[in-house]
Scaffold this motif. Structure first.
Motif, PDB file in Angstrom:
ATOM      1  N   TYR A   1      90.857   3.184  22.007  1.00  0.00           N
ATOM      2  CA  TYR A   1      91.430   3.729  23.233  1.00  0.00           C
ATOM      3  C   TYR A   1      92.841   3.202  23.489  1.00  0.00           C
ATOM      4  CZ  TYR A   1      91.759   5.334  28.055  1.00  0.00           C
ATOM      5  OH  TYR A   1      92.169   5.960  29.205  1.00  0.00           O
ATOM      6  N   LEU A   2      92.997   1.878  23.404  1.00  0.00           N
ATOM      7  CA  LEU A   2      94.279   1.271  23.771  1.00  0.00           C
ATOM      8  C   LEU A   2      95.314   1.350  22.657  1.00  0.00           C
ATOM      9  CD1 LEU A   2      93.072  -1.954  25.635  1.00  0.00           C
ATOM     10  CD2 LEU A   2      93.765   0.243  26.620  1.00  0.00           C
TER      11      LEU A   2
ATOM     12  N   MET B   1      91.911  10.539  29.310  1.00  0.00           N
ATOM     13  CA  MET B   1      90.879  11.093  28.437  1.00  0.00           C
ATOM     14  C   MET B   1      91.004  10.569  27.006  1.00  0.00           C
ATOM     15  SD  MET B   1      88.767  13.092  30.082  1.00  0.00           S
ATOM     16  CE  MET B   1      88.822  11.791  31.294  1.00  0.00           C
ATOM     17  N   GLY B   2      92.195  10.653  26.442  1.00  0.00           N
ATOM     18  CA  GLY B   2      92.356  10.356  25.018  1.00  0.00           C
ATOM     19  C   GLY B   2      93.033   9.050  24.689  1.00  0.00           C
ATOM     20  N   GLY B   3      93.467   8.282  25.710  1.00  0.00           N
ATOM     21  CA  GLY B   3      94.097   6.996  25.432  1.00  0.00           C
ATOM     22  C   GLY B   3      95.331   7.125  24.556  1.00  0.00           C
ATOM     23  N   MET B   4      95.575   6.089  23.756  1.00  0.00           N
ATOM     24  CA  MET B   4      96.764   6.054  22.915  1.00  0.00           C
ATOM     25  C   MET B   4      96.827   7.237  21.954  1.00  0.00           C
ATOM     26  SD  MET B   4      99.614   4.552  22.075  1.00  0.00           S
ATOM     27  CE  MET B   4      99.625   2.845  22.622  1.00  0.00           C
ATOM     28  N   MET B   5      95.681   7.678  21.456  1.00  0.00           N
ATOM     29  CA  MET B   5      95.685   8.757  20.475  1.00  0.00           C
ATOM     30  C   MET B   5      96.216  10.058  21.079  1.00  0.00           C
ATOM     31  SD  MET B   5      92.759   9.475  17.663  1.00  0.00           S
ATOM     32  CE  MET B   5      92.853   7.755  17.228  1.00  0.00           C
ATOM     33  N   SER B   6      95.741  10.408  22.264  1.00  0.00           N
ATOM     34  CA  SER B   6      96.221  11.650  22.887  1.00  0.00           C
ATOM     35  C   SER B   6      97.664  11.498  23.344  1.00  0.00           C
ATOM     36  CB  SER B   6      95.321  12.039  24.071  1.00  0.00           C
ATOM     37  OG  SER B   6      95.472  11.143  25.142  1.00  0.00           O
TER      38      SER B   6
ATOM     39  N   ASN C   1      99.143   3.709  29.969  1.00  0.00           N
ATOM     40  CA  ASN C   1      98.317   3.109  28.916  1.00  0.00           C
ATOM     41  C   ASN C   1      98.562   1.611  28.811  1.00  0.00           C
ATOM     42  OD1 ASN C   1      98.296   2.320  25.722  1.00  0.00           O
ATOM     43  ND2 ASN C   1      96.601   3.689  26.234  1.00  0.00           N
ATOM     44  N   ALA C   2      99.845   1.207  28.926  1.00  0.00           N
ATOM     45  CA  ALA C   2     100.178  -0.227  28.856  1.00  0.00           C
ATOM     46  C   ALA C   2      99.559  -0.982  30.031  1.00  0.00           C
ATOM     47  CB  ALA C   2     101.692  -0.414  28.849  1.00  0.00           C
ATOM     48  N   ALA C   3      99.637  -0.402  31.227  1.00  0.00           N
ATOM     49  CA  ALA C   3      99.049  -1.056  32.403  1.00  0.00           C
ATOM     50  C   ALA C   3      97.536  -1.191  32.247  1.00  0.00           C
ATOM     51  CB  ALA C   3      99.390  -0.266  33.662  1.00  0.00           C
ATOM     52  N   GLN C   4      96.888  -0.133  31.749  1.00  0.00           N
ATOM     53  CA  GLN C   4      95.443  -0.199  31.506  1.00  0.00           C
ATOM     54  C   GLN C   4      95.109  -1.316  30.519  1.00  0.00           C
ATOM     55  OE1 GLN C   4      95.365   4.200  30.575  1.00  0.00           O
ATOM     56  NE2 GLN C   4      93.270   3.933  31.265  1.00  0.00           N
ATOM     57  N   ALA C   5      95.917  -1.427  29.459  1.00  0.00           N
ATOM     58  CA  ALA C   5      95.658  -2.432  28.431  1.00  0.00           C
ATOM     59  C   ALA C   5      95.624  -3.826  29.029  1.00  0.00           C
ATOM     60  CB  ALA C   5      96.720  -2.343  27.332  1.00  0.00           C
ATOM     61  N   TYR C   6      96.580  -4.126  29.907  1.00  0.00           N
ATOM     62  CA  TYR C   6      96.653  -5.471  30.479  1.00  0.00           C
ATOM     63  C   TYR C   6      95.532  -5.723  31.474  1.00  0.00           C
ATOM     64  CZ  TYR C   6     100.944  -6.417  28.057  1.00  0.00           C
ATOM     65  OH  TYR C   6     101.852  -6.649  27.063  1.00  0.00           O
ATOM     66  N   ILE C   7      95.190  -4.730  32.269  1.00  0.00           N
ATOM     67  CA  ILE C   7      94.135  -4.937  33.267  1.00  0.00           C
ATOM     68  C   ILE C   7      92.758  -5.005  32.603  1.00  0.00           C
ATOM     69  CG2 ILE C   7      92.946  -3.880  35.219  1.00  0.00           C
ATOM     70  CD1 ILE C   7      95.633  -2.859  36.195  1.00  0.00           C
ATOM     71  N   VAL C   8      92.479  -4.072  31.695  1.00  0.00           N
ATOM     72  CA  VAL C   8      91.148  -4.027  31.078  1.00  0.00           C
ATOM     73  C   VAL C   8      90.965  -5.153  30.061  1.00  0.00           C
ATOM     74  CG1 VAL C   8      89.576  -2.656  29.661  1.00  0.00           C
ATOM     75  CG2 VAL C   8      90.916  -1.547  31.457  1.00  0.00           C
ATOM     76  N   ASN C   9      91.939  -5.306  29.148  1.00  0.00           N
ATOM     77  CA  ASN C   9      91.787  -6.291  28.075  1.00  0.00           C
ATOM     78  C   ASN C   9      91.995  -7.719  28.560  1.00  0.00           C
ATOM     79  OD1 ASN C   9      91.507  -6.541  25.022  1.00  0.00           O
ATOM     80  ND2 ASN C   9      93.375  -7.700  25.369  1.00  0.00           N
TER      81      ASN C   9
ATOM     82  N   PHE D   1      90.132   1.897  36.201  1.00  0.00           N
ATOM     83  CA  PHE D   1      91.361   1.162  36.491  1.00  0.00           C
ATOM     84  C   PHE D   1      92.594   2.049  36.332  1.00  0.00           C
ATOM     85  CE2 PHE D   1      88.585  -2.548  35.488  1.00  0.00           C
ATOM     86  CZ  PHE D   1      88.693  -3.167  36.718  1.00  0.00           C
ATOM     87  N   GLY D   2      92.529   3.001  35.415  1.00  0.00           N
ATOM     88  CA  GLY D   2      93.648   3.938  35.267  1.00  0.00           C
ATOM     89  C   GLY D   2      93.867   4.736  36.544  1.00  0.00           C
ATOM     90  N   LEU D   3      92.768   5.224  37.127  1.00  0.00           N
ATOM     91  CA  LEU D   3      92.879   5.979  38.382  1.00  0.00           C
ATOM     92  C   LEU D   3      93.381   5.100  39.516  1.00  0.00           C
ATOM     93  CD1 LEU D   3      89.613   8.147  38.199  1.00  0.00           C
ATOM     94  CD2 LEU D   3      91.980   8.961  38.068  1.00  0.00           C
ATOM     95  N   ILE D   4      92.894   3.846  39.562  1.00  0.00           N
ATOM     96  CA  ILE D   4      93.346   2.927  40.606  1.00  0.00           C
ATOM     97  C   ILE D   4      94.846   2.672  40.482  1.00  0.00           C
ATOM     98  CG2 ILE D   4      93.209   0.535  41.419  1.00  0.00           C
ATOM     99  CD1 ILE D   4      90.198   0.635  40.656  1.00  0.00           C
ATOM    100  N   ILE D   5      95.324   2.476  39.256  1.00  0.00           N
ATOM    101  CA  ILE D   5      96.749   2.241  39.017  1.00  0.00           C
ATOM    102  C   ILE D   5      97.575   3.426  39.504  1.00  0.00           C
ATOM    103  CG2 ILE D   5      98.513   1.999  37.214  1.00  0.00           C
ATOM    104  CD1 ILE D   5      96.274   0.560  35.555  1.00  0.00           C
TER     105      ILE D   5
END
Length: 630
Positions: free
Chosen positions: A39-40, A193-198, A391-399, A422-426
C-alpha cells in the motif's frame, strides 16, 4: 458574475480524465491491500522510470507553475536560478549518491530511518517524534492550501454560481473551497483505494496529459511569435542567463508597471541572491530529502541502483516539459499583454504577474479542446501533488505511530483499514485548515518554515559524522527551531526594519537572508548535544555504516567494520560524486533554459544549451551511470 469559459468538448475531456482516476483506484485496490508495504510503497516492485515520471508529475503543481510563469515574465532567463531557493537541484544530489544511500536502509519512511541510524535510545525516540511531527505538519500544510489554489483556478473557467445557481447563497470567499473540495475527493478516492500503486499509474497518465498540454502551448506560442517584434517588447538583459552584480531588468512602455514589483523584490543585488541560494541549496541538498512524497518514491524503488536512476530521470522528464509550458504561457502573456492587462490587475488595481497564466489560458487564441487539455493538465498536476502528499502523511501516521505504538502485530487487513481511516481524517483536517486559511496559513507556514530552517544541520551530520548521536540530532533541530521561530517575528515587523534603516537590513525581511543565523545556531546545538551523551551503540553504527556506505568522518567505525570483514571497502568516491554534482547542476540548468530559448525562437542559444546537455550527459554516463552499483 462571470461566465462559463469551457466548451462541451473541454468539459468532456475533464470528465473522461476524472472517470479514469476512479477506474485506477478501483482496479488496483486489491493489489494495494495485500500488505502495508504494497500500500505505502507499491510493494517495492514498480519500475524506476514509472516512479520517476510519478515523482516529476507530483512536482508539476498548479501554484508552482503560476509562480514560475510570473517570474519568467518579470525576470526572463535569469528566473531559472530563482527556484534554486527550493532547491530544484537537490534532485542532482539524490541522483548522484543520496538516493542510493537512503534506499540501502530498506526502511519504509524517513522516521523509521532515524531508528536505523541512531538505534532505540531515548534520544532516538525524541528524534523519531520530531521527524514524524515535521512530516505530518508539512503534509497538512501542502494539502490545506493546494486545494484552495485549485479552486481559485477552476472558478475562472467554471463560475460555481453560474454552473449551479442553487448555490448562489454561498459567500464568494468560500466559492474556491467548494471547487477545491469537489476535485480533492477524486484524488482522495484513488489515493486511498490503490495507495502508492494507483498514485504512480495515475501520475503516468497525468504526465501524458501535462506533456500534451505543454507541447501544444509551446508550439502555439512559437506560431504567434515574431522574433523582431517580440524582442522589442523585452527589456535589456531579459534573454541573458549571466549573473551580474545587479539584476538590471527595467521594463518600458505598458509593462513598465512591473518595475514596482521588481524593485520591491529581494533579487536586486542579484549576485548576492545567487550566492545565497547556491549556499543554502547546496547545504539543503546534502542534508537529503525531506520526509515527503519525494522520499517515499525513493524508498519505493526496487534497489539502490534504481533509486539513483529514478531521481536522475525526474529532471529529464520534468524540466523540458514543464518549462515548455511555462515559456509558452509567458511568451503569450507578453505578446497579449495589452489585451489581458485588465484581467491581471488584482483587487487593489495593481498588476499581478501571477494572474497571467489563467488570463492566457482563457484567451480566444487557445482553441476549444486545447483549453480542456490545459485545464485537465493543471488539474492533473494538482491531483498528483495532493495524492503523493496524502500517501506520505498516511505512511508516517500508520507506520510510525499506529503500528509502532498501538498495533505492532496489525494484519494486512487492519493496516489497510487504518490507511483508509487515517487518510480520511487527514483530508478532513486539511480541508478544515484550508477553510480557516486566513489565520491558519500564518501559523502553518510559520511552523513549517521554522522546521525546515532547523532541519539542515542535523540532517547533514547524520550522514557524515560517526560521533553524531540522537541527542545531537534532537538538540540541533531544537537549536535551529528557536531562532527560526523568533527571527520571522523580529524581521517581519515593519517597525524593526524601519529602525534598522533601508540598507542591508532590509534583506533580512526574507528568510533566505537570515538562514545563516539559523544554520549556525543549529550546528552549535548539534555539537553540544552530541558531546553531552555517549556515542550511538557500536552495533547500530556498524550496521548503518556497512549498509549505507557513506563517505565522511567514519574512520573509527570503518576500522571496526574492516576488522570484522576484511573484504569491506570504504567509500572513497567523494571527489567523483562532487564532480558529478557540478556537472549535473549545469546539465539540469540547461534542461530548463533550452525549452525557453526554443519557444522564444532563439535557436542559437537553444542549440548551445543542447550541446552542453549532450556533453554533460556523456560525462555523467561515463562517471556516474557506468559506476552505479548492480
Amino acid at each position: 458574475m462571470g461566465k462559463v469559459l469551457l466548451g462541451g468538448i473541454d468539459i468532456a475531456i475533464i470528465a473522461v480524465y476524472l472517470c479514469f482516476l476512479i477506474f485506477i483506484g478501483l482496479y488496483l485496490k486489491n493489489r494495494a491491500s495485500k500488505n502495508l508495504e504494497a500500500y505505502l510503497l507499491g510493494g517495492k516492485s514498480l519500475p524506476w522510470y514509472m516512479l520517476g515520471i510519478s515523482n516529476a508529475s507530483g512536482m508539476f503543481d498548479i501554484s508552482g507553475t503560476v509562480w514560475l510563469v510570473a517570474i519568467t515574465v518579470l525576470y526572463g532567463l535569469k528566473s531559472i536560478y530563482i527556484p534554486w531557493v527550493w532547491p530544484v537541484f537537490n534532485q542532482i544530489f539524490l541522483m548522484v549518491y543520496l538516493s542510493a544511500w537512503l534506499r540501502r536502509s530498506n526502511c519504509s519512511t524517513g522516521a523509521e530511518w532515524i531508528g536505523f541510524r541512531f538505534g532505540k535510545d531515548k534520544g532516538a525516540t525524541v528524534s523519531h517524534a520530531i521527524i514524524v511531527v515535521f512530516a505530518i505538519i508539512n503534509c497538512l500544510g501542502m494539502l490545506a492550501y493546494g486545494f484552495i489554489g485549485l479552486g481559485k483556478f477552476i472558478e475562472i473557467f467554471l463560475p460555481l454560481k453560474v454552473v449551479f445557481p442553487f448555490l448562489s447563497g454561498i459567500p464568494d470567499a468560500y466559492v474556491p473551497h467548494i471547487w477545491g473540495i469537489t476535485f480533492t475527493l477524486f484524488a482522495v478516492f484513488y489515493a486511498l483505494m490503490g495507495g502508492m500503486m494507483s498514485i504512480v499509474w495515475a501520475d503516468v497518465a497525468q504526465y501524458a496529459i501535462m506533456t500534451l498540454a505543454a507541447i501544444t502551448i509551446g508550439i502555439l506560442a512559437m506560431i504567434h511569435l515574431t522574433p523582431e517584434t517580440f524582442t522589442n517588447l523585452l527589456p535589456d538583459g531579459w534573454m541573458s542567463v549571466g549573473v551580474g552584480k545587479m539584476l538590471d531588468i527595467h521594463w518600458q512602455g505598458a509593462l513598465a508597471e512591473f518595475n514596482a514589483t521588481i524593485d520591491a523584490s529581494i533579487y536586486q543585488i542579484f549576485s548576492f541572491f545567487f550566492g545565497m541560494v547556491l549556499l543554502k541549496g547546496f547545504l539543503t541538498s546534502i542534508a537529503g530529502p525531506a520526509p515527503t512524497y519525494d522520499m517515499q518514491k525513493i524508498l519505493s524503488t526496487k534497489n539502490p541502483r534504481e533509486a539513483s536512476l529514478m531521481s536522475g530521470f525526474v529532471s529529464v522528464v520534468l524540466m523540458p516539459v514543464r518549462y515548455m509550458m511555462i515559456a509558452g504561457i509567458a511568451v503569450l502573456g507578453i505578446i497579449l499583454f495589452k489585451e489581458i492587462m485588465p484581467e491581471i490587475r488584482n483587487a487593489h488595481g495593481v498588476l499581478d504577474a501571477e494572474l497571467i497564466l489563467p488570463a492566457v489560458v482563457k484567451h480566444p487564441w487557445i482553441p476549444v479542446g486545447l483549453t480542456g487539455i490545459v485545464v485537465a493538465g493543471l488539474l492533473a498536476a494538482f491531483m498528483s501533488t495532493f495524492a503523493g502528499t496524502l500517501n506520505a502523511a498516511q505512511a508516517y501516521i500508520v507506520n510510525d505511530i499506529y503500528i509502532k505504538y498501538f498495533n505492532p502485530k496489525a494484519s494486512p487487513k487492519q493496516a489497510a483499514n487504518a490507511n483508509y481511516r487515517f487518510g480520511l481524517i487527514i483530508v478532513v483536517i486539511s480541508i478544515f485548515f484550508g477553510v480557516m486559511a486566513q489565520n491558519v496559513d500564518q501559523i502553518l507556514q510559520w511552523v513549517t518554515n521554522a522546521l525546515y530552517g532547523s532541519y539542515i544541520a542535523a540532517n547533514i551530520l547524520k550522514w557524515h559524522w560517526w560521533r553524531f548521536n540522537s541527542k545531537g540530532f534532537a538538540w540541533g533541530m531544537a537549536a535551529g527551531l528557536i531562532p527560526a521561530l523568533i527571527l520571522p517575528l523580529v524581521f517581519g515587523n515593519s517597525s524593526v526594519i524601519a529602525a534598522l534603516g533601508t540598507g542591508f537590513w532590509i534583506l533580512l525581511k526574507d528568510p533566505l537572508y537570515y538562514f545563516p543565523i539559523i544554520f549556525i545556531c543549529s550546528v552549535v546545538g548539534c555539537i553540544a548535544g552530541t558531546y553531552s551523551a555517549p556515542p550511538t551503540e557500536l552495533e547500530t553504527l556498524k550496521n548503518f555504516y556497512k549498509k549505507t556506505r557513506p563517505w565522511g568522518f567514519w574512520k573509527p567505525v570503518n576500522a571496526l567494520v574492516e576488522a570484522e570483514d576484511p573484504s569491506f571497502k570504504r567509500n572513497t568516491h567523494f571527489g567523483r560524486d562532487m564532480i558529478n554534482v557540478v556537472v549535473g547542476i549545469v546539465w539540469q540548468t540547461c534542461l530548463v533554459a533550452a525549452p525557453i530559448y526554443l519557444v522564444c525562437k532563439e535557436f542559437t542559444y537553444a542549440g548551445t544549451c543542447l550541446m552542453i546537455i549532450i556533453v554533460a550527459s556523456l560525462m555523467l554516463y561515463t562517471n556516474w551511470y557506468k559506476k552505479l552499483e548492480n
